[in-house]
Design a protein around this motif. Sequence first.
Motif, PDB file in Angstrom:
ATOM      1  N   THR A  40       0.780  -1.281   0.275  1.00 34.26           N
ATOM      2  CA  THR A  40      -0.066   0.050   0.086  1.00 34.26           C
ATOM      3  C   THR A  40       0.841   1.223   0.012  1.00 34.26           C
ATOM      4  O   THR A  40       0.653   2.173  -0.999  1.00 34.26           O
ATOM      5  CB  THR A  40      -0.922  -0.031   1.027  1.00 34.26           C
ATOM      6  OG1 THR A  40      -1.824  -1.197   1.188  1.00 34.26           O
ATOM      7  CG2 THR A  40      -2.016   1.205   1.267  1.00 34.26           C
ATOM      8  N   PHE A  41       2.044   1.248   0.818  1.00 33.49           N
ATOM      9  CA  PHE A  41       2.636   2.467   0.852  1.00 33.49           C
ATOM     10  C   PHE A  41       3.615   2.641  -0.579  1.00 33.49           C
ATOM     11  O   PHE A  41       3.597   3.720  -0.777  1.00 33.49           O
ATOM     12  CB  PHE A  41       3.806   2.422   1.983  1.00 33.49           C
ATOM     13  CG  PHE A  41       3.394   2.700   3.315  1.00 33.49           C
ATOM     14  CD1 PHE A  41       2.066   2.712   3.640  1.00 33.49           C
ATOM     15  CD2 PHE A  41       4.378   3.012   4.474  1.00 33.49           C
ATOM     16  CE1 PHE A  41       1.725   3.101   5.124  1.00 33.49           C
ATOM     17  CE2 PHE A  41       3.806   3.507   5.592  1.00 33.49           C
ATOM     18  CZ  PHE A  41       2.677   3.339   5.885  1.00 33.49           C
ATOM     19  N   ALA A  42       3.806   1.393  -0.924  1.00 34.36           N
ATOM     20  CA  ALA A  42       4.688   1.648  -2.484  1.00 34.36           C
ATOM     21  C   ALA A  42       3.860   1.966  -3.324  1.00 34.36           C
ATOM     22  O   ALA A  42       4.038   2.806  -4.238  1.00 34.36           O
ATOM     23  CB  ALA A  42       4.976   0.347  -2.665  1.00 34.36           C
ATOM     24  N   GLN A  43       2.393   1.764  -3.353  1.00 34.81           N
ATOM     25  CA  GLN A  43       1.604   2.057  -4.553  1.00 34.81           C
ATOM     26  C   GLN A  43       1.101   3.743  -4.240  1.00 34.81           C
ATOM     27  O   GLN A  43       1.186   4.191  -5.198  1.00 34.81           O
ATOM     28  CB  GLN A  43       0.206   1.344  -4.276  1.00 34.81           C
ATOM     29  CG  GLN A  43       0.390  -0.206  -4.768  1.00 34.81           C
ATOM     30  CD  GLN A  43      -1.014  -0.876  -4.661  1.00 34.81           C
ATOM     31  OE1 GLN A  43      -1.726  -0.553  -3.613  1.00 34.81           O
ATOM     32  NE2 GLN A  43      -1.073  -1.965  -5.381  1.00 34.81           N
ATOM     33  N   LEU A  79       1.976   6.348  -7.157  1.00 38.71           N
ATOM     34  CA  LEU A  79       0.690   7.260  -7.706  1.00 38.71           C
ATOM     35  C   LEU A  79       1.376   8.674  -7.187  1.00 38.71           C
ATOM     36  O   LEU A  79       1.012   9.710  -8.292  1.00 38.71           O
ATOM     37  CB  LEU A  79      -0.476   6.862  -6.940  1.00 38.71           C
ATOM     38  CG  LEU A  79      -1.793   7.683  -7.193  1.00 38.71           C
ATOM     39  CD1 LEU A  79      -1.977   7.507  -8.762  1.00 38.71           C
ATOM     40  CD2 LEU A  79      -2.810   7.254  -6.469  1.00 38.71           C
ATOM     41  N   THR A  80       1.635   9.061  -6.193  1.00 40.51           N
ATOM     42  CA  THR A  80       2.102  10.567  -5.965  1.00 40.51           C
ATOM     43  C   THR A  80       3.051  10.859  -6.909  1.00 40.51           C
ATOM     44  O   THR A  80       3.040  11.996  -7.284  1.00 40.51           O
ATOM     45  CB  THR A  80       2.606  10.636  -4.422  1.00 40.51           C
ATOM     46  OG1 THR A  80       1.534  10.336  -3.643  1.00 40.51           O
ATOM     47  CG2 THR A  80       3.073  11.992  -4.112  1.00 40.51           C
ATOM     48  N   SER A 140       3.725   6.946   6.978  1.00 36.32           N
ATOM     49  CA  SER A 140       4.178   6.368   8.180  1.00 36.32           C
ATOM     50  C   SER A 140       3.699   7.044   9.455  1.00 36.32           C
ATOM     51  O   SER A 140       3.142   6.404  10.213  1.00 36.32           O
ATOM     52  CB  SER A 140       5.705   6.219   8.232  1.00 36.32           C
ATOM     53  OG  SER A 140       6.238   5.349   7.199  1.00 36.32           O
ATOM     54  N   ALA A 141       3.769   8.329   9.288  1.00 35.73           N
ATOM     55  CA  ALA A 141       3.219   9.046  10.438  1.00 35.73           C
ATOM     56  C   ALA A 141       1.887   8.749  10.614  1.00 35.73           C
ATOM     57  O   ALA A 141       1.364   8.900  11.812  1.00 35.73           O
ATOM     58  CB  ALA A 141       3.729  10.845  10.473  1.00 35.73           C
ATOM     59  N   LEU A 142       1.081   9.028   9.447  1.00 34.02           N
ATOM     60  CA  LEU A 142      -0.211   8.844   9.688  1.00 34.02           C
ATOM     61  C   LEU A 142      -0.762   7.533  10.216  1.00 34.02           C
ATOM     62  O   LEU A 142      -1.755   7.246  10.681  1.00 34.02           O
ATOM     63  CB  LEU A 142      -0.961   9.266   8.299  1.00 34.02           C
ATOM     64  CG  LEU A 142      -1.011  10.700   7.746  1.00 34.02           C
ATOM     65  CD1 LEU A 142      -1.679  10.796   6.495  1.00 34.02           C
ATOM     66  CD2 LEU A 142      -1.928  11.415   8.998  1.00 34.02           C
TER      67      LEU A 142
END
Length: 114
Positions: A6-9, A13-14, A49-51
């Motif tokens: 999820t983080f990589a996607q 996308l960003t 990561s913070a969220l």
Amino acid sequence: MELIKTFAQTALLTVVIELAVLLLLGERRRWLLWSSVFINIFTNLTLNSALFQLGYSTTNIIVGELTVIIVETLWYFYFLRSWPRAFAYSLLCNVASLSLGMLLQAAYAYFVSP
């Protein structure tokens, strides 16, 4: 493993959205586009990561996004030496990526999620 995916996607996308915005703004300098890729991966992974740790509240998202805009403005200023252009790049890129990201997330929840 799902969290990493999820983080990589999200980071990918960003990067794609923000590169598209820079290109639409007429930016063609490859070194600046590559520096954008670097700072976007860094700020995106840091923010998510913070969220993940603090929770996805509206306040946390707003504070996080404002922090990202500040960090990226400073980054762009280092390369461009123009506060207005650095701020415009950062603000427009981040508004676009946040808006499209939220729209895609809502569409996914509506059309795909059970």
